[in-house]
Enzyme design. Structure first.
Site, PDB file in Angstrom:
ATOM      1  N   CYS A  67       0.877  -1.166   0.000  1.00  7.84           N
ATOM      2  CA  CYS A  67       0.000   0.000   0.000  1.00  7.84           C
ATOM      3  C   CYS A  67       0.922   1.225   0.000  1.00  7.84           C
ATOM      4  O   CYS A  67       2.091   1.095  -0.380  1.00  7.84           O
ATOM      5  CB  CYS A  67      -1.001  -0.033   1.165  1.00  7.84           C
TER       6      CYS A  67
HETATM    7  C1  RB5 Z   1      -3.972   5.257   0.705  1.00  8.63           C
HETATM    8  O1  RB5 Z   1      -3.944   6.604   0.452  1.00  8.63           O
HETATM    9  C2  RB5 Z   1      -3.053   4.922   1.862  1.00  8.63           C
HETATM   10  O2  RB5 Z   1      -3.624   5.360   3.042  1.00  8.63           O
HETATM   11  C3  RB5 Z   1      -2.805   3.444   1.899  1.00  8.63           C
HETATM   12  O3  RB5 Z   1      -2.257   3.026   0.689  1.00  8.63           O
HETATM   13  C4  RB5 Z   1      -1.813   2.971   2.941  1.00  8.63           C
HETATM   14  O4  RB5 Z   1      -0.652   3.724   2.917  1.00  8.63           O
HETATM   15  C5  RB5 Z   1      -2.306   2.799   4.297  1.00  8.63           C
HETATM   16  O5  RB5 Z   1      -1.534   2.456   5.212  1.00  8.63           O
END
Ligand code: RB5
Length: 153
Positions: A67
């Site tokens: 993420c």
């Molecule tokens: C998305 O914007 C972001 O919050 C997600 O990808 C991640 O970093 C969450 O921990």
């Protein structure tokens, strides 16, 4: 065949997911891609669920979740019994996390780590094996006990 790796990412990890999936396929791994399949905004728990399910059902041996930071994905993945996920942005943690802690899901943050280091970290994670040392087995048994105790409530 090197083994089966489940991979998933939200929009924050979408580009790095493609890079890592191609890298692993080139190394002979069978890569199971659970999405996202576009860079449209999406929710990291959905991919944490899919990758965790793949491991828990035996469809995959290990998982890689990406993420923006790796944090959300690791928080979500660790809710699934039997999943031991951690964010590792260095190769020492990536192999020691498997050797000592039997980590089965590696979480990466596309907004944090460069592509070449990410490949190296993933390679070290996948090449590592749990040591089976008595002290680590004992500690993991305690982790499992916590999981079982709180799954009841
Ligand atoms: C998305 O914007 C972001 O919050 C997600 O990808 C991640 O970093 C969450 O921990």
């Amino acid at each position: 065949m090197q083994g089966k790796v489940a991979i998933g990412a939200d929009h924050g990890g979408f580009i790095l997911k493609g890079i890592i999936a191609r890298y692993l396929a080139g190394k002979g791994y069978e890569v199971l891609d659970y999405g996202a399949h576009s860079a449209e905004p999406s929710d990291y728990p959905d991919y944490a669920r899919a990758v965790s399910d793949a491991i828990r059902s035996g469809r995959a041996d290990r998982g890689v979740l990406i993420c923006g930071s790796g944090v959300g994905a690791s928080i979500a993945a660790n809710k699934f019994p039997g999943i031991r996920a951690a964010v590792c942005h260095d190769s020492f943690s990536a192999h020691q996390g498997v050797e000592d802690d039997d980590m089965n899901v590696l979480c990466l943050g596309e907004r944090i780590i460069g592509q070449e280091l990410a490949k190296e970290v993933v390679a070290r994670f996948l090449a590592a094996r749990f040591s089976g040392a008595e002290r680590h087995v004992r500690r993991l048994g305690k982790v499992r006990k916590i999981e079982q105790e709180f799954m009841k409530s």
